[in-house]
Write a protein that holds these residues in place. Structure first.
Motif, PDB file in Angstrom:
ATOM      1  N   LEU A  70      40.365  54.523  10.517  1.00  0.00           N
ATOM      2  CA  LEU A  70      39.399  54.336   9.437  1.00  0.00           C
ATOM      3  C   LEU A  70      39.065  52.859   9.218  1.00  0.00           C
ATOM      4  O   LEU A  70      37.930  52.502   8.890  1.00  0.00           O
ATOM      5  CB  LEU A  70      39.984  54.930   8.156  1.00  0.00           C
ATOM      6  N   ALA A  71      40.057  51.988   9.419  1.00  0.00           N
ATOM      7  CA  ALA A  71      39.839  50.559   9.195  1.00  0.00           C
ATOM      8  C   ALA A  71      38.683  50.022  10.033  1.00  0.00           C
ATOM      9  O   ALA A  71      38.038  49.050   9.664  1.00  0.00           O
ATOM     10  CB  ALA A  71      41.115  49.780   9.512  1.00  0.00           C
ATOM     11  N   PHE A  72      38.419  50.687  11.174  1.00  0.00           N
ATOM     12  CA  PHE A  72      37.347  50.227  12.063  1.00  0.00           C
ATOM     13  C   PHE A  72      36.007  50.886  11.762  1.00  0.00           C
ATOM     14  O   PHE A  72      35.038  50.691  12.484  1.00  0.00           O
ATOM     15  CB  PHE A  72      37.738  50.453  13.527  1.00  0.00           C
ATOM     16  N   GLY A  73      35.943  51.684  10.722  1.00  0.00           N
ATOM     17  CA  GLY A  73      34.679  52.328  10.355  1.00  0.00           C
ATOM     18  C   GLY A  73      33.757  51.337   9.670  1.00  0.00           C
ATOM     19  O   GLY A  73      34.187  50.290   9.188  1.00  0.00           O
ATOM     20  N   ARG A  74      32.456  51.660   9.625  1.00  0.00           N
ATOM     21  CA  ARG A  74      31.510  50.780   8.952  1.00  0.00           C
ATOM     22  C   ARG A  74      31.647  50.950   7.444  1.00  0.00           C
ATOM     23  O   ARG A  74      31.684  52.077   6.954  1.00  0.00           O
ATOM     24  CB  ARG A  74      30.082  51.096   9.403  1.00  0.00           C
ATOM     25  N   HIS A  75      31.708  49.837   6.727  1.00  0.00           N
ATOM     26  CA  HIS A  75      31.876  49.846   5.277  1.00  0.00           C
ATOM     27  C   HIS A  75      33.092  50.658   4.864  1.00  0.00           C
ATOM     28  O   HIS A  75      33.032  51.497   3.982  1.00  0.00           O
ATOM     29  CB  HIS A  75      30.613  50.370   4.586  1.00  0.00           C
ATOM     30  N   THR A  76      34.192  50.430   5.543  1.00  0.00           N
ATOM     31  CA  THR A  76      35.441  51.038   5.102  1.00  0.00           C
ATOM     32  C   THR A  76      36.358  49.907   4.678  1.00  0.00           C
ATOM     33  O   THR A  76      36.580  48.956   5.428  1.00  0.00           O
ATOM     34  CB  THR A  76      36.120  51.833   6.247  1.00  0.00           C
ATOM     35  N   THR A  77      36.823  49.995   3.458  1.00  0.00           N
ATOM     36  CA  THR A  77      37.643  48.916   2.917  1.00  0.00           C
ATOM     37  C   THR A  77      38.633  49.469   1.911  1.00  0.00           C
ATOM     38  O   THR A  77      38.388  50.507   1.292  1.00  0.00           O
ATOM     39  CB  THR A  77      36.762  47.847   2.234  1.00  0.00           C
ATOM     40  N   SER A  78      39.749  48.784   1.766  1.00  0.00           N
ATOM     41  CA  SER A  78      40.713  49.184   0.750  1.00  0.00           C
ATOM     42  C   SER A  78      40.585  48.264  -0.470  1.00  0.00           C
ATOM     43  O   SER A  78      41.369  48.342  -1.396  1.00  0.00           O
ATOM     44  CB  SER A  78      42.129  49.071   1.333  1.00  0.00           C
ATOM     45  N   LYS A  79      39.565  47.361  -0.436  1.00  0.00           N
ATOM     46  CA  LYS A  79      39.539  46.298  -1.440  1.00  0.00           C
ATOM     47  C   LYS A  79      38.540  46.509  -2.563  1.00  0.00           C
ATOM     48  O   LYS A  79      38.461  45.721  -3.495  1.00  0.00           O
ATOM     49  CB  LYS A  79      39.269  44.962  -0.733  1.00  0.00           C
ATOM     50  N   LEU A  80      37.758  47.532  -2.452  1.00  0.00           N
ATOM     51  CA  LEU A  80      36.647  47.736  -3.380  1.00  0.00           C
ATOM     52  C   LEU A  80      36.434  49.231  -3.496  1.00  0.00           C
ATOM     53  O   LEU A  80      36.490  49.936  -2.500  1.00  0.00           O
ATOM     54  CB  LEU A  80      35.421  47.112  -2.709  1.00  0.00           C
ATOM     55  N   SER A  81      36.187  49.749  -4.710  1.00  0.00           N
ATOM     56  CA  SER A  81      35.851  51.172  -4.740  1.00  0.00           C
ATOM     57  C   SER A  81      34.625  51.469  -5.582  1.00  0.00           C
ATOM     58  O   SER A  81      33.865  52.373  -5.261  1.00  0.00           O
ATOM     59  CB  SER A  81      37.052  51.997  -5.192  1.00  0.00           C
ATOM     60  N   ALA A  82      34.377  50.704  -6.639  1.00  0.00           N
ATOM     61  CA  ALA A  82      33.206  50.995  -7.463  1.00  0.00           C
ATOM     62  C   ALA A  82      32.301  49.774  -7.514  1.00  0.00           C
ATOM     63  O   ALA A  82      32.733  48.660  -7.240  1.00  0.00           O
ATOM     64  CB  ALA A  82      33.654  51.364  -8.875  1.00  0.00           C
ATOM     65  N   ALA A  83      31.041  50.011  -7.874  1.00  0.00           N
ATOM     66  CA  ALA A  83      30.058  48.927  -7.870  1.00  0.00           C
ATOM     67  C   ALA A  83      30.492  47.763  -8.746  1.00  0.00           C
ATOM     68  O   ALA A  83      30.333  46.600  -8.377  1.00  0.00           O
ATOM     69  CB  ALA A  83      28.705  49.449  -8.310  1.00  0.00           C
ATOM     70  N   GLU A  84      31.094  48.063  -9.902  1.00  0.00           N
ATOM     71  CA  GLU A  84      31.412  46.938 -10.792  1.00  0.00           C
ATOM     72  C   GLU A  84      32.529  46.058 -10.215  1.00  0.00           C
ATOM     73  O   GLU A  84      32.677  44.906 -10.599  1.00  0.00           O
ATOM     74  CB  GLU A  84      31.730  47.402 -12.227  1.00  0.00           C
ATOM     75  N   ASP A  85      33.293  46.602  -9.255  1.00  0.00           N
ATOM     76  CA  ASP A  85      34.333  45.805  -8.609  1.00  0.00           C
ATOM     77  C   ASP A  85      33.742  44.558  -7.948  1.00  0.00           C
ATOM     78  O   ASP A  85      34.407  43.545  -7.780  1.00  0.00           O
ATOM     79  CB  ASP A  85      35.050  46.611  -7.510  1.00  0.00           C
ATOM     80  N   LEU A  86      32.497  44.681  -7.552  1.00  0.00           N
ATOM     81  CA  LEU A  86      31.829  43.592  -6.840  1.00  0.00           C
ATOM     82  C   LEU A  86      31.802  42.316  -7.685  1.00  0.00           C
ATOM     83  O   LEU A  86      31.644  41.220  -7.177  1.00  0.00           O
ATOM     84  CB  LEU A  86      30.407  44.038  -6.489  1.00  0.00           C
ATOM     85  N   VAL A 298      30.001  36.130  -4.624  1.00  0.00           N
ATOM     86  CA  VAL A 298      30.446  35.825  -3.258  1.00  0.00           C
ATOM     87  C   VAL A 298      29.711  36.706  -2.250  1.00  0.00           C
ATOM     88  O   VAL A 298      29.928  36.615  -1.053  1.00  0.00           O
ATOM     89  CB  VAL A 298      31.971  36.027  -3.100  1.00  0.00           C
ATOM     90  N   ASN A 299      28.821  37.531  -2.742  1.00  0.00           N
ATOM     91  CA  ASN A 299      28.158  38.486  -1.870  1.00  0.00           C
ATOM     92  C   ASN A 299      26.724  38.072  -1.548  1.00  0.00           C
ATOM     93  O   ASN A 299      25.809  38.879  -1.615  1.00  0.00           O
ATOM     94  CB  ASN A 299      28.180  39.874  -2.537  1.00  0.00           C
ATOM     95  N   ILE A 300      26.518  36.792  -1.224  1.00  0.00           N
ATOM     96  CA  ILE A 300      25.144  36.386  -0.932  1.00  0.00           C
ATOM     97  C   ILE A 300      24.958  36.073   0.541  1.00  0.00           C
ATOM     98  O   ILE A 300      23.877  35.762   0.984  1.00  0.00           O
ATOM     99  CB  ILE A 300      24.724  35.142  -1.753  1.00  0.00           C
TER     100      ILE A 300
END
Ligand code: ADP
Ligand code: MG
Length: 583
Positions: A70-86, A298-300
């Motif tokens: 799963l770690a190699f999937g596109r947009h798969t992360t353990s670090k973020l789950s909801a939009a406000e996390d951004l 940090v997402n620019i």
């Protein structure tokens, strides 16, 4: 035209192109993953500029067997789950596309094991597809091995700079992260040679010494920790103005532990050094910013190298004030307004030895600098200077008028007024003398009464060993003295001792471009000339100025310094007449 969906592997390659531009992008993503995983040791191995091999091994939390693919999937992360996390990002990664992108453009092998699982997982991917998955034994942590980068994107591969340039970028990345995470042990192996190692003691001073060398670390002062209105905190270290460099590689900025590039931050720091540094030179500084994650976006940028601040102006002001206060309080220095001259564009790779500007020195030092390489009275006259041929690019005989702003020499020629930049002119003179001497025999050296110890970084020491012959041909004698310490025993005749540290730092840094022996030696020669030349800001006696003008007249290319900056500006009599409306 018909619109259709791109085949998945092509879409993946396109997306990967944004994140993985070159080898250092792979290194950055993998090192950031290791740090996010809480590693205390990060070991990086690089072969052939990272194209053949780039491996990052850590002792972090590892990936559970069930999630490895799963770690190699596109947009798969353990670090973020909801939009406000951004808006509350505390990890370096969050986009969940690094591993996937790397696997799309290289051959990847990963072994990983979480501390609480018995067995580790081995995964092998090709063209983004898993081709092998098995159990493996390994200590807790993760190792990602990336081979044959861009093997399936020949066009991108062609765009890569030389192996050496790519390796230089990776070294800069590791240097930055080693400074930002002093509690982590970092090591970097370039083609089997260890060029960086930190001990991970948690003390920034120690990391500074290990990364930048002890001499540099000793000349750095901690900033007083300042807190701004916007819940921002600035800390860090700033170099004494004597540490100036030819480029901005000595400036490190971290925002919440992330290494960023930010023009406004660079500007804020350089403004704080205003009038303290020689013209055209850059300081060494480490600036650590802690801001509320909600105040920084940090997402620019796909590679997250740039960030956007909510209260940028406040922050830059805060940084500038902190730096300035440290510099001016701790080291009261002469205040001089910098002279802003016009700078001609310099070909890539030649900027590093740009001219040194104003710096006050003693009359003795000036005299010594001007004595440098003056042909001995009994030297064969044909050797130096080269025979003069009349022509458009020769200087006519000049009559000395005086010195302006301790920087320019004023002289009169048959056709008008000449303004000569004393540093640029002297650089040209030295450069041609050195060249002539090198061709005829060897450059005369002078033993130092007290051999001077210098502390090199691992990279610098490796480079020194590699280029020892060339460096000795230039008139230096440098011997190992245990560990990272080297003893400078001799320098080219008249080379100013106070310049040794800056000179070596500049000479032994990774140079952009192909490091063919010849080009390296040319640049080394320019660097010697630059550091040996008299500075702007030095008062010259009449004899010294007259000598300088005579020697400049004798050069083959009197109008430009070795980096291509003008040495001389001419104001013709016609121009003067026009200005005074005599015509
Ligand atoms: P991101 O870092 O943005 O989450 P990546 O593609 O870099 O995305 O990694 C995907 C996920 O794989 C991470 O969220 C993390 O859970 C896991 N991972 C990657 N590298 C490591 C590592 N070195 N140690 C532990 N977990 C890792
Ligand atoms: Mg990541």
């Amino acid at each position: 035209m018909t619109i259709r969906a791109l085949p998945p592997d092509l879409a993946a390659q396109i997306a990967a192109g944004e994140v993985i531009e070159r080898p250092v992008s792979v290194a950055k993503e993998l090192v950031e993953n290791a740090l996010d995983a809480g590693a205390t040791t990060v070991q990086v191995e690089v072969r052939e500029g990272g194209v053949r091999l780039l491996q990052v091994a850590d002792d972090g939390c590892g990936i559970p067997a069930a999630e490895a693919v799963l770690a190699f999937g596109r947009h798969t992360t353990s670090k973020l789950s909801a939009a406000e996390d951004l808006y509350h990002i505390r990890t370096l990664g969050f986009r969940g596309e690094a591993l996937c992108s790397i696997a799309a453009v290289a051959r990847v092998t990963m072994t990983t094991r979480p501390r609480d699982e018995e067995a580790g997982t081995l995964l092998r991917l090709e063209g983004g597809q898993v081709v092998e998955q098995s159990l493996t034994a390994r200590p807790a942590g993760t190792t990602v091995t990336v081979e044959n980068l861009f093997y399936n994107l020949p066009a991108r591969r062609k765009f890569l700079k030389s192996e050496n340039t790519e390796a230089g970028h990776i070294l800069a990345l590791l240097a930055a992260y080693a400074l930002a995470y002093p509690a982590v042990r970092f090591a970097l192996l370039l083609n089997g040679r260890e060029v960086l190692r930190t001990s991970g003691t948690g003390r920034t001073e120690e990391a500074l010494a290990e990364v930048l060398g002890l001499d540099t670390a000793r000349a750095m002062t901690p900033l007083p920790e300042v807190t701004g209105r916007t819940a921002a905190r600035v800390s860090g270290y700033v170099g004494a103005p004597s540490l100036h460099r030819g480029n901005r590689d000595g400036l490190f900025f971290f925002v919440n532990g992330r290494w960023v590039q930010d023009r406004s931050l660079s500007f804020a720091v350089e403004e704080a050094y205003r009038s303290l540094l020689p013209n055209g030179r850059h300081p060494v500084a480490l600036i650590d910013l802690r801001v509320d994650p909600a105040d920084v976006d940090v997402n620019i940028h796909p590679t997250k190298r740039e960030v956007r601040f909510r209260q940028g102006q406040d922050l830059f002001g805060l940084v500038q004030k902190a730096v300035r206060r440290t510099l001016v309080e701790d080291a009261p220095l002469p205040q001089m307004e910098p002279v802003r001259g016009q700078v001609v564009p310099v070909p890539e790779g030649r900027q590093m030895a740009m001219h040194l500007g104003r710096e006050a020195t003693t009359p003795e030092a000036t005299r010594a600098a001007l004595e440098l390489f003056r042909p001995a009275p009994n030297a064969a006259p044909a050797e130096v200077p080269p025979p003069r041929a009349p022509g458009a690019n020769r200087l006519p005989p000049l009559r000395l008028v005086g010195q302006v702003a301790q920087t320019y020499i004023l002289a009169e020629g048959p056709d008008g007024l000449y303004l000569i930049d004393q540093h640029a002119a002297h650089e040209r003179i030295m450069y041609e003398h050195l060249q002539a001497l090198r061709q005829s025999l060897t450059i005369p050296r002078q033993a130092l009464l007290d051999p001077r110890p210098v502390e090199l970084t691992r990279y610098q020491a490796a480079k020194l060993e590699e280029r020892r012959e060339t460096i000795e041909r230039l008139g230096f004698e440098i011997a190992p003295f245990g560990g990272a310490t080297y003893l400078v025993r001799a320098v080219p005749v008249g080379f100013p001792e106070r310049e040794i540290t800056n000179f070596l730092a500049e000479l032994l840094q990774p140079m952009p471009g192909k490091e063919v022996e010849r080009a390296w030696e040319e640049r080394a020669l320019e660097t010697v000339a630059c550091h040996a030349a008299v500075r702007a800001g030095q008062t010259l006696s009449e004899t010294e100025m007259r000598d300088l003008v005579r020697q400049l007249e004798a050069t083959t290319l009197p109008y430009t310094c070795p980096h291509g900056r003008p040495t001389t500006i001419r104001l013709t009599l016609t121009q003067l007449e026009k200005e005074f409306k005599r015509r």
